[in-house]
Enzyme design. Structure first.
Site, PDB file in Angstrom:
ATOM      1  N   ASP A 149      40.144  43.035  31.699  1.00  0.00           N
ATOM      2  CA  ASP A 149      39.712  43.390  30.655  1.00  0.00           C
ATOM      3  C   ASP A 149      40.722  43.463  29.307  1.00  0.00           C
ATOM      4  O   ASP A 149      41.185  42.987  28.018  1.00  0.00           O
ATOM      5  CB  ASP A 149      38.871  43.925  30.360  1.00  0.00           C
ATOM      6  N   TYR A 179      35.868  49.570  45.711  1.00  0.00           N
ATOM      7  CA  TYR A 179      33.964  48.877  45.377  1.00  0.00           C
ATOM      8  C   TYR A 179      33.415  48.814  46.390  1.00  0.00           C
ATOM      9  O   TYR A 179      32.031  49.435  46.300  1.00  0.00           O
ATOM     10  CB  TYR A 179      33.630  47.721  44.305  1.00  0.00           C
ATOM     11  N   LYS A 200      49.759  50.341  43.093  1.00  0.00           N
ATOM     12  CA  LYS A 200      50.159  51.165  42.747  1.00  0.00           C
ATOM     13  C   LYS A 200      50.766  51.829  44.073  1.00  0.00           C
ATOM     14  O   LYS A 200      50.163  52.491  45.002  1.00  0.00           O
ATOM     15  CB  LYS A 200      49.597  52.753  42.892  1.00  0.00           C
ATOM     16  N   ASP A 239      40.392  44.451  37.945  1.00  0.00           N
ATOM     17  CA  ASP A 239      38.636  44.289  36.789  1.00  0.00           C
ATOM     18  C   ASP A 239      39.586  45.071  35.599  1.00  0.00           C
ATOM     19  O   ASP A 239      39.041  44.610  34.358  1.00  0.00           O
ATOM     20  CB  ASP A 239      37.275  45.744  37.122  1.00  0.00           C
ATOM     21  N   ASP A 277      50.748  51.180  36.234  1.00  0.00           N
ATOM     22  CA  ASP A 277      50.259  51.626  35.272  1.00  0.00           C
ATOM     23  C   ASP A 277      51.898  50.302  34.410  1.00  0.00           C
ATOM     24  O   ASP A 277      51.967  50.401  33.141  1.00  0.00           O
ATOM     25  CB  ASP A 277      51.217  53.024  35.444  1.00  0.00           C
TER      26      ASP A 277
HETATM   27  C1  IPM Z   1      32.826  43.507  35.840  1.00  0.00           C
HETATM   28  C2  IPM Z   1      32.041  43.741  35.761  1.00  0.00           C
HETATM   29  C3  IPM Z   1      31.458  44.470  37.373  1.00  0.00           C
HETATM   30  C4  IPM Z   1      32.478  45.026  37.789  1.00  0.00           C
HETATM   31  C5  IPM Z   1      30.301  45.663  36.851  1.00  0.00           C
HETATM   32  C6  IPM Z   1      28.913  45.331  35.366  1.00  0.00           C
HETATM   33  C7  IPM Z   1      29.923  46.205  37.973  1.00  0.00           C
HETATM   34  O1  IPM Z   1      32.819  45.334  34.666  1.00  0.00           O
HETATM   35  O2  IPM Z   1      32.502  41.936  36.834  1.00  0.00           O
HETATM   36  O3  IPM Z   1      33.923  43.319  35.477  1.00  0.00           O
HETATM   37  O4  IPM Z   1      33.354  46.011  37.653  1.00  0.00           O
HETATM   38  O5  IPM Z   1      33.092  43.963  38.792  1.00  0.00           O
HETATM   39 MG    MG Z   2      34.848  44.659  34.297  1.00  0.00          MG
END
Ligand code: IPM
Ligand code: MG
Length: 364
Positions: free
Chosen positions: A256, A144, A195, A252, A228
């Protein structure tokens, strides 16, 4: 007792709506428990741009540094997508600026299965029941922020875009301690993702996490999995995982993924903290926020799910106030309200933001 200082930054679209709901719960409980609080509200993201032509003012950054905790709603929306400003991501994204300036490298992203929502997940009940995963995401480094990054024109007019994935030993050491501290407090099991078969950062990651675990946390069992295969295993058997550690990008992604077990993105809180925490600890200067976005499509309708923001308040009680009992109480109450069938639209229900919030407050 000194007042607890909370800075609330609603942000954009549904951000202020869910933040208000969460503040109602916060105020209800702090009043009930006679915890003195001072709440300040300000702008972040597009809302800040519209007034100040910056996504986060110096004033807000200073207030954030002086606060005991910061509650953020959600930032961004199509209105501000086309704004081009030069400079690093900390200039172009207000929330990222706060994350970096407060050095909240320890992002805790819990996701658990909720009994009343099992049938909102794509899983069979027996596969997801009891699932409770804490993702610990390195939040201040890696790809990042690695330099150089950019875009240029290469041979034959080809555009070339690039960024660097980099980690220093100290960055891995400190997040490893955060994950191992959390694991020690839970089931004493940690799965660390990397990885290391292809990436140099992955090799350093695995070595360093392994060393800190051996030297400082011999009571925690650590498994290193390739990213993976780990995703495959977590998706297949979520109940076999407890604390999962990953770098910024992988964290990240995996946070999710585990969100699927909760039934909706609208159920996922998070805490970005400037250090390790175990239960009963208090840490200043954390940023607490729902994981979901600003949902422009339903903004202003009063139907956003406030639960992720309310669970973020639960995390404030847990980590900023050291009151894990109150955090647990919020969680149990949320489950009861869901069991009563009070669902917002993301869960296929018709309840409004305020009906869900009032339902929770009434039971607290
Ligand atoms: C998160 C989001 C952010 C990230 C984006 C919106 C920059 O996806 O907080 O998970 O990638 O950190
Ligand atoms: Mg995110």
């Amino acid at each position: 007792m000194q007042s607890f200082k909370l800075l609330a930054l609603g942000g954009d679209h549904i951000g202020p709506e869910v933040t208000m709901a969460a503040l109602d719960v916060f105020q209800h409980l702090t009043t009930r428990e006679q915890i003195p609080v001072e709440i300040d509200e300000d702008l972040l993201g597009g809302a800040s741009w519209d007034v100040h032509q910056t996504f986060c003012t110096d004033d807000v950054a200073a207030k954030a540094k002086a606060a005991d905790a910061i509650l953020v709603g959600a930032v961004g929306g199509p209105e501000w997508d086309a704004i081009e400003i030069d400079g690093p991501i900390t200039e172009t994204d207000g929330l990222t600026r706060l994350r970096i300036e407060l050095d909240v490298y320890n992002a805790l992203r819990p996701a658990r299965a909720w009994k009343p929502l099992l049938n909102k997940t794509p899983y069979r009940d027996n596969v997801v029941t009891g699932s409770n995963i804490l993702v610990v995401r390195e939040n201040s480094g890696g790809i990042y922020y690695g330099e150089p990054r950019g875009r240029d024109t290469a041979a034959q007019g080809q555009q070339r875009a690039y960024e660097i994935s980099e980690y220093h030993t100290f960055e891995i050491e400190r997040i490893a301690r955060c994950a191992l501290t959390a694991a020690r407090d839970r089931k004493k099991q940690l799965v660390s993702l990397d990885k290391s078969n292809v990436m140099e950062t992955g090799k350093l990651w695995r070595e360093t996490v392994g060393r800190i675990a051996r030297d400082e946390f011999p009571d925690v069992t650590v498994r290193h999995l390739l990213m993976d295969f780990a995703l495959y295993e977590i998706a297949r058997k979520p109940t076999e995982f407890d604390v999962v550690l990953a770098d910024n990008l992988f964290g990240d992604l995996v946070s999710d993924l585990v969100g699927i077990t909760a039934g909706s993105l609208g159920m996922l809180p998070s805490a970005c903290l400037p250090g390790p925490v175990k239960s009963g600890d208090r840490i200043r200067g954390g940023i607490y926020e729902p994981t979901h976005g600003s949902a422009p499509d339903i903004s202003g309708l009063g139907i956003a799910n406030p639960i992720a923001a309310i669970l973020s308040v639960a995390m404030i009680f847990e980590y900023a106030l050291g009151r894990s009992g109150l955090a647990k109480e919020i969680e149990t109450t949320v489950e009861q309200v869901l069991a009563d069938g009070l669902f917002t639209v993301d869960l296929g229900g018709k309840a409004t933001t305020s009906e869900v919030t009032q339902g929770i407050i009434k039971k607290l």
